[in-house]
Design a protein around this motif. Structure first.
Motif, PDB file in Angstrom:
ATOM      1  N   SER A  72       0.873  -1.169   0.000  1.00  0.00           N
ATOM      2  CA  SER A  72       0.000   0.000   0.000  1.00  0.00           C
ATOM      3  C   SER A  72       0.912   1.220   0.000  1.00  0.00           C
ATOM      4  CB  SER A  72      -0.905  -0.007   1.230  1.00  0.00           C
ATOM      5  OG  SER A  72      -0.141   0.102   2.398  1.00  0.00           O
ATOM      6  N   VAL A  73       0.312   2.422  -0.003  1.00  0.00           N
ATOM      7  CA  VAL A  73       1.164   3.605  -0.024  1.00  0.00           C
ATOM      8  C   VAL A  73       2.112   3.566   1.164  1.00  0.00           C
ATOM      9  CG1 VAL A  73       1.232   6.118  -0.036  1.00  0.00           C
ATOM     10  CG2 VAL A  73      -0.645   4.940  -1.171  1.00  0.00           C
ATOM     11  N   LYS A  74       1.584   3.163   2.322  1.00  0.00           N
ATOM     12  CA  LYS A  74       2.405   3.300   3.519  1.00  0.00           C
ATOM     13  C   LYS A  74       3.135   2.047   3.962  1.00  0.00           C
ATOM     14  CE  LYS A  74      -1.006   2.474   7.171  1.00  0.00           C
ATOM     15  NZ  LYS A  74      -2.322   2.408   6.521  1.00  0.00           N
ATOM     16  N   SER A  75       2.744   0.871   3.454  1.00  0.00           N
ATOM     17  CA  SER A  75       3.389  -0.315   4.017  1.00  0.00           C
ATOM     18  C   SER A  75       3.525  -1.469   3.034  1.00  0.00           C
ATOM     19  CB  SER A  75       2.619  -0.785   5.252  1.00  0.00           C
ATOM     20  OG  SER A  75       1.355  -1.255   4.845  1.00  0.00           O
ATOM     21  N   VAL A  76       4.330  -2.428   3.432  1.00  0.00           N
ATOM     22  CA  VAL A  76       4.574  -3.635   2.661  1.00  0.00           C
ATOM     23  C   VAL A  76       4.200  -4.816   3.536  1.00  0.00           C
ATOM     24  CG1 VAL A  76       6.283  -4.898   1.329  1.00  0.00           C
ATOM     25  CG2 VAL A  76       6.660  -2.491   1.852  1.00  0.00           C
TER      26      VAL A  76
END
Lengths: 363, 129
Positions: B60-64
């Motif tokens: 996602s934009v903020k995490s893997v």
């Protein structure tokens, strides 16, 4: 965990709360992408009360600020704001800060939450020999940022300041929703917008009124997630990622905040030395050539050799590409130069691109 | 909310058994936690997966986040449309947002998965803690 005066309001709006620098802050509400796009196209409201404030007053206030920072604070008249840094003698960063000129003997310094206590100690610790008072005011202030092309339209009906007359990097004192506030035309998104500082003990009404006034215009509350993607598209520095006490102001490509003609200041000899010797590395923008997103700390390879790690990296909601910032060997920093970033054990191609990634059209 | 014909792992994957194959995806809870999903790294078809081995990655934009194989077996197919539209995982996590089909090696793996009702109870526990 510390809570801002807007904490319950974030939760009421569905904010997903996380710990950030000892504060409980919203990381997102509707989602990073819709929040990001709201700021680029309409407006967004941020709680940035975790930011720190230090007031410097006294006969030597200007001389003291001049000693601590590389930019030329003597160019400021009351009502103006300047981006600058607190630097070590090595010309690396203690922090990057905003200096508000309040009067000839009064300067208001806004510092990063992560460095709040460190910065105050640094500033107070260098005051000997200067006729100044240094006051840590972080606990007294709450701060909101209203950013986006419609920021002025949203704020004007609630403020008794003529916002159209307030230029970029200027501030004015007035009332917002009847509460005393300092409003500056500044921000951390690359958009037009304002930062609103208040010492009012009950500032929640300002947040609520801005949300209500802005909602029909597309305003959204914005969390730390989109704050990061917005600032990175605009190539605004994040302390700890892009700049630190291990990176110099010249390496960070922030020569524009260095004014050598202004006289002596902390770090100046180191800057002159680095200017004479030349840089060995520099912070540049990159984008990934293929799929995959480079994140902070991912290993970097130049010509097959390991060279540090990614400073900042994310998916750009506006450009719909993976972008980031990285320190590269100076000879590898020209636009178009290719290098590799290791993503989960596999090396992926990246290339140097001009920055900022996004620049808004002039008003 | 959670379809009764799917089974669920505590790592927030779902499984739909079709013949000898398990269709696998991530749950609505997982997609909510991740936020806007922009990239899915899919396993190669033919890859043999142990139970709980990483079968791919969701960004996602903020995490893997890793996706773990909820059953062991061989990857029979992957959802190629995710290459262009990873946000199907947000829009339709239990349907069009499927990730891979795994040829089930050991049907006993399915016993370790939760029913929809049990998964919902599991989520309630997470939210309370």
């Amino acid at each position: 965990m510390k809570k801002t005066p807007f904490n319950e309001l974030h939760k009421a709006l569905g904010g997903k709360m996380i710990e950030f620098c000892g504060w409980e802050m919203p990381v997102e509400y509707a989602g990073i992408i819709p929040e990001h796009m709201a700021v680029r196209t309409q407006a967004g409201l941020f709680d940035v009360s975790h930011m720190g404030e230090v007031l410097v007053t006294g006969k030597d206030a200007l001389a003291f600020v001049q000693w601590l920072t590389p930019n030329d604070a003597s160019k400021l008249v009351p009502g103006q704001v300047q981006y600058t840094a607190l630097m070590t003698p090595e010309s690396t960063f203690v922090d990057d800060i905003l200096v508000y000129c309040m009067g000839p003997e009064e300067y208001f310094l806004v510092v990063n939450a992560a460095n709040d206590d460190k910065d105050f100690a640094w500033i107070a610790g260098h005051a000997r020999g200067f006729d100044v008072e240094v006051e840590h005011q972080s606990d007294a202030y709450s701060q909101l940022a209203l950013q986006g092309p419609l920021a002025e339209t949203v704020l004007q009906p609630l403020a008794d300041i003529d916002l159209a007359a307030l230029k970029t990097f200027n501030w004015a004192r007035g009332r917002v929703l009847g509460k005393e506030a300092l409003v500056s035309r500044t921000g951390y998104t690359g958009e037009d917008g304002f930062e609103i500082y208040t010492r009012d003990p009950d500032p929640g009404g300002i947040w609520k009124a801005l949300i209500e006034t802005g909602k029909p215009l597309g305003l959204q509350p914005i969390g730390l997630g989109a704050r990061d993607t917005l600032r990175l598209e605009a190539k605004l520095m994040l302390y700890g990622n892009d700049i630190s006490d291990k990176t110099t102001v010249l390496e960070a490509d922030l020569k524009w905040i260095v004014k050598l003609q202004k006289g002596d200041f902390l770090g100046k000899p180191a800057i002159e030395k680095q200017l004479a010797e030349g840089l060995t590395r520099k912070l540049v923008g990159f984008e990934m050539a293929g799929p995959g997103i480079a994140r902070p700390h991912y290993p970097v390879f130049v010509g097959g050799e390991r060279f540090g790690e990614v400073a900042s990296g994310t998916f750009s909601p506006l450009l719909k590409r993976a972008i980031g910032l990285v320190y590269l060997p100076i000879e590898a920093t020209t636009a178009g130069a290719e290098f590799e970033i290791e993503i989960r054990g596999k090396r992926a191609a990246a290339r140097v691109v001009p920055t900022p990634f996004y620049k808004r059209a002039k008003r | 909310m959670y379809p009764n014909d799917l089974r669920y792992s505590k790592d927030h994957e779902w499984v739909k058994v079709e013949g000898g194959e398990a269709v696998v995806g991530i749950t609505d809870f997982a997609q909510h936690q991740l936020g806007d999903i922009i990239f899915v790294e899919l396993p190669p078809v033919g890859k043999e997966l142990e139970l709980k081995q990483s079968l791919g990655v969701v960004e996602s934009v903020k995490s893997v986040s890793d996706i773990y194989a909820p059953v062991s077996g061989v990857v029979a197919a992957v959802n190629e449309s995710l290459g262009q539209a990873a946000d199907l995982l947000n829009k339709d996590p239990h349907g069009q947002g499927w990730i891979a089909r795994i040829k089930i090696k050991d049907a006993k793996d399915l016993d370790g998965l939760l029913s929809a009702a049990d998964y919902e109870k599991f989520l309630e526990g997470l939210e309370r803690s």
